[in-house]
Design a protein around this motif. Structure first.
Motif, mmCIF file in Angstrom:
data_model
loop_
_atom_site.group_PDB
_atom_site.id
_atom_site.type_symbol
_atom_site.label_atom_id
_atom_site.label_comp_id
_atom_site.label_asym_id
_atom_site.label_seq_id
_atom_site.Cartn_x
_atom_site.Cartn_y
_atom_site.Cartn_z
ATOM 1 N N GLY A 228 0.813 -1.221 0.000
ATOM 2 C CA GLY A 228 0.000 0.000 0.000
ATOM 3 C C GLY A 228 0.839 1.261 0.000
ATOM 4 O O GLY A 228 2.041 1.235 -0.279
ATOM 5 N N PRO A 229 0.191 2.386 0.309
ATOM 6 C CA PRO A 229 0.871 3.687 0.347
ATOM 7 C C PRO A 229 2.077 3.663 1.280
ATOM 8 O O PRO A 229 2.005 3.117 2.386
ATOM 9 C CB PRO A 229 -0.205 4.633 0.896
ATOM 10 N N LEU A 230 3.179 4.246 0.811
ATOM 11 C CA LEU A 230 4.431 4.168 1.555
ATOM 12 C C LEU A 230 5.177 5.503 1.500
ATOM 13 O O LEU A 230 5.358 6.081 0.429
ATOM 14 C CB LEU A 230 5.296 3.050 0.946
ATOM 15 N N ILE A 231 5.598 5.967 2.666
ATOM 16 C CA ILE A 231 6.463 7.155 2.756
ATOM 17 C C ILE A 231 7.828 6.696 3.251
ATOM 18 O O ILE A 231 7.920 5.992 4.262
ATOM 19 C CB ILE A 231 5.902 8.201 3.749
ATOM 20 N N ILE A 232 8.875 7.092 2.527
ATOM 21 C CA ILE A 232 10.242 6.826 2.990
ATOM 22 C C ILE A 232 10.858 8.172 3.371
ATOM 23 O O ILE A 232 10.817 9.120 2.586
ATOM 24 C CB ILE A 232 11.085 6.151 1.885
ATOM 25 N N ILE A 233 11.394 8.233 4.590
ATOM 26 C CA ILE A 233 12.027 9.483 5.045
ATOM 27 C C ILE A 233 13.533 9.268 5.115
ATOM 28 O O ILE A 233 14.025 8.508 5.956
ATOM 29 C CB ILE A 233 11.490 9.914 6.428
ATOM 30 N N ALA A 234 14.246 9.922 4.213
ATOM 31 C CA ALA A 234 15.708 9.837 4.223
ATOM 32 C C ALA A 234 16.265 11.083 4.901
ATOM 33 O O ALA A 234 15.555 12.059 5.118
ATOM 34 C CB ALA A 234 16.234 9.718 2.801
ATOM 35 N N GLN A 235 17.563 11.022 5.231
ATOM 36 C CA GLN A 235 18.167 12.134 5.957
ATOM 37 C C GLN A 235 19.442 12.622 5.256
ATOM 38 O O GLN A 235 20.292 11.824 4.876
ATOM 39 C CB GLN A 235 18.501 11.674 7.374
ATOM 40 N N ALA A 236 19.543 13.934 5.129
ATOM 41 C CA ALA A 236 20.790 14.533 4.636
ATOM 42 C C ALA A 236 21.386 15.309 5.795
ATOM 43 O O ALA A 236 20.922 16.391 6.127
ATOM 44 C CB ALA A 236 20.521 15.443 3.449
ATOM 45 N N GLY A 237 22.392 14.710 6.446
ATOM 46 C CA GLY A 237 23.033 15.359 7.584
ATOM 47 C C GLY A 237 22.536 14.829 8.910
ATOM 48 O O GLY A 237 21.553 15.317 9.451
ATOM 49 N N SER A 238 23.232 13.794 9.433
ATOM 50 C CA SER A 238 22.883 13.291 10.763
ATOM 51 C C SER A 238 23.615 14.152 11.791
ATOM 52 O O SER A 238 24.718 14.638 11.513
ATOM 53 C CB SER A 238 23.317 11.827 10.903
#
Ligand SMILES: *Cc1c(COP(=O)(O)O)cnc(C)c1O
Length: 472
Positions: A228-238
């Motif tokens: 189903g619907p999917l959001i992926i949250i990536a990060q630039a700068g930990s």
């Protein structure tokens, strides 16, 4: 002279500007921390609300008198705590004007200057960050609200695709949306998700590598049986390592799954503006939405952040206010349609001013210089026996430990940090990374020089030698 603005008001304006000037002129010449702490300041300010008011200038005089010894010099060139920008003077002056002009920047036809400046500065941002130029932009209070806004657009669009109007019906009874984050997701993303109805516990975590970058293999594994619907949250700068997720590989997986890819790039997205550091964020422009701070690396005064959304319609569906009662100008960009706030100050003014003051070259130089200084400090610190730089310094963040691994080292690191902060020559902050207490250095101010970096290293090493001696 207008009755609504009298001599006392005139003096109040002048005195506030003068006090701010004196404050800024003293940066770097005094210890960074406040002279009096919170409890003392609470006592200094404590009084019942007076029945009678007083003239504006008297109010400002009292505020300066009482307030000045409880300030943290966060805009000092040697303030290295958390990830804080140094609020550039041009932006700060523009912010004073913004308060003075008092434009409620919601509707373009009502506040033309404030709205136009926001639109122009927004285009500059897309250009220098090299993101899809058609993206819509919201000027927010910071990355937390920018993340929430981008994720609200994601929520709207993904449910829209399956025939569910989330703005009308909410999430009760809606088709489920899966949300995946990386192992070193910023704590504020949990807040952003909570604000838009995704509980912290239902978020799926893809594991990270030793620097805190999301592992594409793990992302693939955890999304394998999601249909189903999917959001992926990536990060630039930990925040600990300054690490940037492998965007191209993540974008490939997002494309395969038909997912919405959102990037929390609070400070690290600025790597994409620098020719040399751009490769670290390669592919970041393939995302659907991005959050970045104005008040961190761009040096806009607090508070300021930006959200960019490639799908403008989803952005406006999620955040538009105009529909019911505002004179929406249809063809004009109404700043209020891209953020959750309705009445809001003219956030565009300080952004425009900082970008004019620094110029493209100035912004790029600053990013490069900050990264170079982080490496310079890391190299110098790791020459000293017992000092260890835990991260691979690829950006502007340095995580340092003192003494042996384990409880003794954690306590020593804590003591070194306290010593350094107490001396107040420079001001790193505390971190917790890889189960270790760290002294964290963030080089994110525009005015930090080689000399600031070198002398700060000395101050930190002196503190470490003292702690070591005391522990022997
Ligand atoms: C600072 C930060 C945030 C939160 O930004 P605010 O401007 O403080 O709301 C989110 N993510 C990352 C990676 C950050 O560094």
């Amino acid at each position: 002279m207008s009755k609504s603005f009298n001599d006392a008001d005139r003096r109040a304006f002048a005195e506030a500007a003068s006090a701010a000037t004196i404050y800024r002129e003293g940066l770097g010449t005094r210890p960074i921390g406040p002279v009096r702490g919170y409890e003392q300041k609470l006592a200094d300010f404590a009084e019942p609300l007076a029945n009678k008011g007083m003239p504006s200038d008297e109010v400002i005089r009292q505020l300066v008198d009482i307030g000045s010894d409880g300030l943290m010099d966060m805009v000092s060139p040697r303030f290295f705590g958390w990830v804080l920008g140094a609020s550039h003077s041009a932006g700060t002056a523009a912010d004073i004007l913004s308060a003075g002009w008092a434009q409620v920047a919601t509707m373009a036809i009502v506040t033309p200057t404030a709205s136009a400046v926001e639109e122009v500065a927004g285009k500059w941002l897309l250009d220098i960050l090299d993101l899809p130029r058609e993206s819509s932009i919201g000027f927010t209070t910071g990355a937390t609200v920018a993340n929430a806004t981008g994720l609200a657009a994601a929520r709207n669009e993904l449910l829209h695709r399956v025939g569910w109007d989330v703005e009308a019906k909410g999430l009760f009874g809606a088709p489920e949306i899966s949300v995946v984050v990386g192992g070193e997701v910023h704590s504020s993303v949990g807040m952003s998700l909570r604000m838009i109805g995704f509980g912290a516990d239902r978020v799926i975590v893809a594991s990270s590598d030793s620097e805190g970058r999301m592992k594409p293999d793990s992302l693939k594994a955890v999304t394998d049986d999601i249909d189903g619907p999917l959001i992926i949250i990536a990060q630039a700068g930990s925040i600990n390592a300054g690490a940037i997720d492998p965007m191209d590989e993540i974008a490939d997986i997002a494309a395969e799954k038909g997912a919405w890819l959102h990037v929390d790039g609070a400070f690290g997205l600025w790597a994409h503006a620098h020719p040399e550091y751009k490769a670290l964020a390669k592919g970041v422009d393939r995302a659907d939405s991005w959050a970045v701070d104005g008040h961190k690396w761009l040096q806009v005064p607090y508070d300021c952040g930006f959200v960019f959304v490639k799908n403008q319609a989803a952005h406006v569906r999620a955040m538009g206010h105009s529909a019911a009662y505002l004179p929406n100008s249809a063809t004009l960009r109404d700043p209020g349609d891209y953020v959750p706030e309705l009445s809001r100050r003219s956030r565009g003014l300080p952004v425009w001013a900082v970008m004019k003051a620094l110029g493209r070259d100035g912004i790029v130089d600053m990013i490069g210089r900050n990264c170079r200084l982080a490496l310079r400090m890391a190299d110098a610190l790791s020459q000293e026996q017992g000092v260890c730089v835990l991260n691979d310094v690829t950006l502007n963040q340095v995580a340092v430990t003192f003494g042996p691994k384990g409880e003794t080292g954690d306590l020593m690191t804590q003591e070194v940090l306290e010593q350094v902060q107490k001396e107040g020559f420079c001001y790193p902050s505390v971190g917790l990374w890889k189960n270790r207490q760290t002294l964290r250095i963030s080089i994110s101010g525009y005015a930090t020089t080689d000399d600031d970096a070198d002398k700060s290293v000395k101050s930190i090493i002196n503190a470490w030698r003292k702690v070591k001696d005391q522990n022997e």
